[in-house]
Motif scaffolding. Structure first.
Motif, PDB file in Angstrom:
ATOM      1  N   ALA A  65     -29.196 -33.120  20.044  1.00  0.00           N
ATOM      2  CA  ALA A  65     -28.943 -33.034  18.603  1.00  0.00           C
ATOM      3  C   ALA A  65     -28.680 -34.402  17.993  1.00  0.00           C
ATOM      4  N   GLY A  66     -28.679 -35.453  18.815  1.00  0.00           N
ATOM      5  CA  GLY A  66     -28.451 -36.799  18.327  1.00  0.00           C
ATOM      6  C   GLY A  66     -26.995 -37.149  18.121  1.00  0.00           C
ATOM      7  N   ALA A  67     -26.085 -36.319  18.641  1.00  0.00           N
ATOM      8  CA  ALA A  67     -24.654 -36.556  18.444  1.00  0.00           C
ATOM      9  C   ALA A  67     -24.020 -37.354  19.568  1.00  0.00           C
ATOM     10  N   ALA A  68     -24.767 -37.655  20.624  1.00  0.00           N
ATOM     11  CA  ALA A  68     -24.211 -38.391  21.761  1.00  0.00           C
ATOM     12  C   ALA A  68     -25.364 -38.996  22.539  1.00  0.00           C
ATOM     13  N   THR A  69     -25.042 -39.930  23.425  1.00  0.00           N
ATOM     14  CA  THR A  69     -26.035 -40.514  24.321  1.00  0.00           C
ATOM     15  C   THR A  69     -25.785 -40.004  25.738  1.00  0.00           C
ATOM     16  N   PRO A  70     -26.819 -40.014  26.577  1.00  0.00           N
ATOM     17  CA  PRO A  70     -26.607 -39.562  27.964  1.00  0.00           C
ATOM     18  C   PRO A  70     -25.521 -40.338  28.693  1.00  0.00           C
ATOM     19  N   MET A  71     -25.492 -41.663  28.516  1.00  0.00           N
ATOM     20  CA  MET A  71     -24.506 -42.451  29.253  1.00  0.00           C
ATOM     21  C   MET A  71     -23.091 -42.175  28.763  1.00  0.00           C
ATOM     22  N   ASP A  72     -22.911 -42.088  27.449  1.00  0.00           N
ATOM     23  CA  ASP A  72     -21.585 -41.765  26.924  1.00  0.00           C
ATOM     24  C   ASP A  72     -21.127 -40.399  27.415  1.00  0.00           C
ATOM     25  N   SER A  73     -22.036 -39.452  27.433  1.00  0.00           N
ATOM     26  CA  SER A  73     -21.688 -38.098  27.875  1.00  0.00           C
ATOM     27  C   SER A  73     -21.338 -38.076  29.360  1.00  0.00           C
ATOM     28  N   LEU A  74     -22.072 -38.863  30.146  1.00  0.00           N
ATOM     29  CA  LEU A  74     -21.796 -38.921  31.575  1.00  0.00           C
ATOM     30  C   LEU A  74     -20.423 -39.533  31.829  1.00  0.00           C
ATOM     31  N   LEU A  75     -20.123 -40.612  31.126  1.00  0.00           N
ATOM     32  CA  LEU A  75     -18.818 -41.253  31.301  1.00  0.00           C
ATOM     33  C   LEU A  75     -17.688 -40.320  30.862  1.00  0.00           C
ATOM     34  N   ALA A  76     -17.898 -39.575  29.777  1.00  0.00           N
ATOM     35  CA  ALA A  76     -16.880 -38.628  29.315  1.00  0.00           C
ATOM     36  C   ALA A  76     -16.690 -37.510  30.335  1.00  0.00           C
ATOM     37  N   PHE A  77     -17.800 -37.039  30.905  1.00  0.00           N
ATOM     38  CA  PHE A  77     -17.704 -35.982  31.918  1.00  0.00           C
ATOM     39  C   PHE A  77     -16.901 -36.465  33.123  1.00  0.00           C
ATOM     40  N   TYR A  78     -17.232 -37.647  33.629  1.00  0.00           N
ATOM     41  CA  TYR A  78     -16.513 -38.167  34.796  1.00  0.00           C
ATOM     42  C   TYR A  78     -15.047 -38.453  34.467  1.00  0.00           C
ATOM     43  N   ARG A  79     -14.790 -38.926  33.273  1.00  0.00           N
ATOM     44  CA  ARG A  79     -13.403 -39.182  32.891  1.00  0.00           C
ATOM     45  C   ARG A  79     -12.597 -37.883  32.879  1.00  0.00           C
ATOM     46  N   ASN A  80     -13.181 -36.817  32.370  1.00  0.00           N
ATOM     47  CA  ASN A  80     -12.475 -35.535  32.328  1.00  0.00           C
ATOM     48  C   ASN A  80     -12.284 -34.955  33.727  1.00  0.00           C
ATOM     49  N   ARG A  81     -13.285 -35.101  34.586  1.00  0.00           N
ATOM     50  CA  ARG A  81     -13.135 -34.622  35.965  1.00  0.00           C
ATOM     51  C   ARG A  81     -12.072 -35.436  36.690  1.00  0.00           C
ATOM     52  N   LEU A  82     -12.074 -36.742  36.472  1.00  0.00           N
ATOM     53  CA  LEU A  82     -11.055 -37.603  37.084  1.00  0.00           C
ATOM     54  C   LEU A  82      -9.662 -37.166  36.649  1.00  0.00           C
ATOM     55  N   ALA A  83      -9.504 -36.893  35.366  1.00  0.00           N
ATOM     56  CA  ALA A  83      -8.189 -36.500  34.854  1.00  0.00           C
ATOM     57  C   ALA A  83      -7.713 -35.200  35.473  1.00  0.00           C
ATOM     58  N   ARG A  84      -8.636 -34.299  35.765  1.00  0.00           N
ATOM     59  CA  ARG A  84      -8.247 -32.992  36.310  1.00  0.00           C
ATOM     60  C   ARG A  84      -7.991 -33.026  37.809  1.00  0.00           C
ATOM     61  N   ILE A  85      -8.770 -33.820  38.536  1.00  0.00           N
ATOM     62  CA  ILE A  85      -8.800 -33.679  39.993  1.00  0.00           C
ATOM     63  C   ILE A  85      -8.114 -34.825  40.726  1.00  0.00           C
ATOM     64  N   VAL A  86      -8.321 -36.039  40.277  1.00  0.00           N
ATOM     65  CA  VAL A  86      -7.978 -37.203  41.093  1.00  0.00           C
ATOM     66  C   VAL A  86      -6.479 -37.491  41.196  1.00  0.00           C
ATOM     67  N   PRO A  87      -5.701 -37.473  40.100  1.00  0.00           N
ATOM     68  CA  PRO A  87      -4.311 -37.927  40.230  1.00  0.00           C
ATOM     69  C   PRO A  87      -3.507 -37.183  41.288  1.00  0.00           C
ATOM     70  N   VAL A  88      -3.487 -35.864  41.230  1.00  0.00           N
ATOM     71  CA  VAL A  88      -2.679 -35.125  42.193  1.00  0.00           C
ATOM     72  C   VAL A  88      -3.242 -35.261  43.604  1.00  0.00           C
ATOM     73  N   TYR A  89      -4.560 -35.374  43.723  1.00  0.00           N
ATOM     74  CA  TYR A  89      -5.192 -35.516  45.040  1.00  0.00           C
ATOM     75  C   TYR A  89      -4.720 -36.796  45.723  1.00  0.00           C
ATOM     76  N   TYR A  90      -4.753 -37.909  44.998  1.00  0.00           N
ATOM     77  CA  TYR A  90      -4.369 -39.176  45.615  1.00  0.00           C
ATOM     78  C   TYR A  90      -2.859 -39.301  45.797  1.00  0.00           C
ATOM     79  N   VAL A  91      -2.098 -38.721  44.914  1.00  0.00           N
ATOM     80  CA  VAL A  91      -0.644 -38.691  45.136  1.00  0.00           C
ATOM     81  C   VAL A  91      -0.334 -37.894  46.401  1.00  0.00           C
TER      82      VAL A  91
END
Length: 359
Positions: A65-91
């Motif tokens: 729809a022209g509201a985002a770019t693939p790279m921005d969307s990919l970075l946002a996806f990984y950032r959200n997955r990181l926020a959900r999964i990584v902190p407690v896992y590494y702690v």
């Protein structure tokens, strides 16, 4: 919480069911409960694929729809997955590997520990076998590998190709099962191999992309109850665990059907049962509960504070579950929820395509 990840009624309860299946398999091991635990992990995979592929499809819709770019969307996806999964896992890993709490546990050799930091636990186990109390981390490694492989393809390919991409992964999983069987691979390979398991996540993705309603009879209370009961009963009836590891992933079709039934019948009485407060709460904290439950032993914890418990297995099992859930609740409140608020990408204002709107 971004709108694309709005909770679907009944899914948290289903997460709770999956966690309890895995918990029983680890705390009361037997051939039948081990098969039940495998099915619980597969349910997690199908559920994860259902939600993640819908999220990626929504992101691809914004790109087209022209509201985002693939790279921005990919970075946002990984950032959200990181926020959900990584902190407690590494702690979790840091505490076990660097403090006295990990002392009484079998945490594996240095190579295994290294693999846990890189989300390659399943690769290590496929080559070397189990032999550690952190072997259950293999499934989290598979999930992360799926994110790394699938998300770029999903966001750079046209949205209409997502179904074909999921179908290709399902086909690759079937072929991997055939290849492992032909090569005489040991049961551990069937259990933890990446490609063998990606098919289940992709199967959930295919269900998540489905827009056609199920036939009315499949959306009834009886049909949902029957599909869920059959999914739970099959591993208990399977008998020999090795055969279940080879053929049991076919039950993923049942799991995908259950997800569609839940999404398309939010007023179903079985959905209401899955949405009861206590099941829903276990589902919310199920990620940390899954992390913590294997190395957490109530007898050791109580002995550390001077209380020596000598009771039947049912008592220690209940205490293990209670301590796991209490610790997971604390993790959610003190670590996971704050980390999500701080690390997540801000929600986008662009409207989501109706095709993949979570019901």
């Amino acid at each position: 919480m971004v709108p694309a990840e709005r909770r679907i009624i009944g899914f948290d309860g289903l997460r709770a069911v999956a966690f309890l299946m895995v918990f029983v398999s680890h705390k009361a091991p037997s051939p039948r409960t081990e098969a039940l635990g495998s099915a619980g992990v597969w349910l997690f995979f199908v559920l994860s694929g259902f939600l993640i592929v819908r999220i990626l499809a929504a992101a691809r819709g914004r790109i087209e729809a022209g509201a985002a770019t693939p790279m921005d969307s990919l970075l946002a996806f990984y950032r959200n997955r990181l926020a959900r999964i990584v902190p407690v896992y590494y702690v979790f890993l840091f505490v076990l590997y660097t403090t006295r709490l990990g002392g009484p546990l079998n945490l594996g050799d240095d190579a295994f520990k290294f693999s846990t930091w890189l989300y390659l636990t399943n690769v290590y186990i496929e080559r070397n076998g189990w032999g550690t109390e952190l072997g259950h981390l293999w499934s989290l490694a598979v999930e992360q590998q799926f994110y790394l492989l699938f998300a770029p393809a999903a966001l750079f390919l046209p949205r209409r190709r997502l179904g074909a991409l999921c179908g290709a992964l399902v086909g690759a999983s079937v072929l991997m099962h055939v290849a492992l069987w032909s090569a005489g691979a040991w049961p551990v390979s069937f259990d933890v191999d990446t490609v063998a398991n990606l098919g289940l996540i992709a199967l959930g993705g295919l269900a998540g992309l489905r827009t056609q309603p199920l036939p009315g009879w499949l959306r009834s209370d009886a049909a949902l109850l029957g599909a869920l009961a059959l999914f739970l009963a099959l591993p208990l009836l399977a008998g020999e665990t090795g055969r279940w590891l080879i053929l049991g992933r076919l039950s993923g079709v049942l799991a995908a059907l259950v997800l569609l039934q839940i999404v398309q019948s939010p007023g179903n009485r079985i959905v209401a049962l899955l949405d009861t407060a206590w099941l829903r709460r276990i589902g919310v904290i199920s990620y940390a509960a899954y992390l913590f439950h294997v190395p957490l032993h109530a007898e050791q914890v109580l002995a550390a504070v001077g209380l020596h418990l000598a009771g039947p297995r049912s008592v220690t099992l209940a205490l293990d579950l209670a301590l796991t859930l209490l610790l997971a609740e604390a993790s959610w409140r003190l670590l996971e929820s704050p980390a999500r608020r701080i690390l997540r990408s801000p929600p986008r204002a662009a409207r989501r395509p109706a095709l993949i709107h979570p019901l």
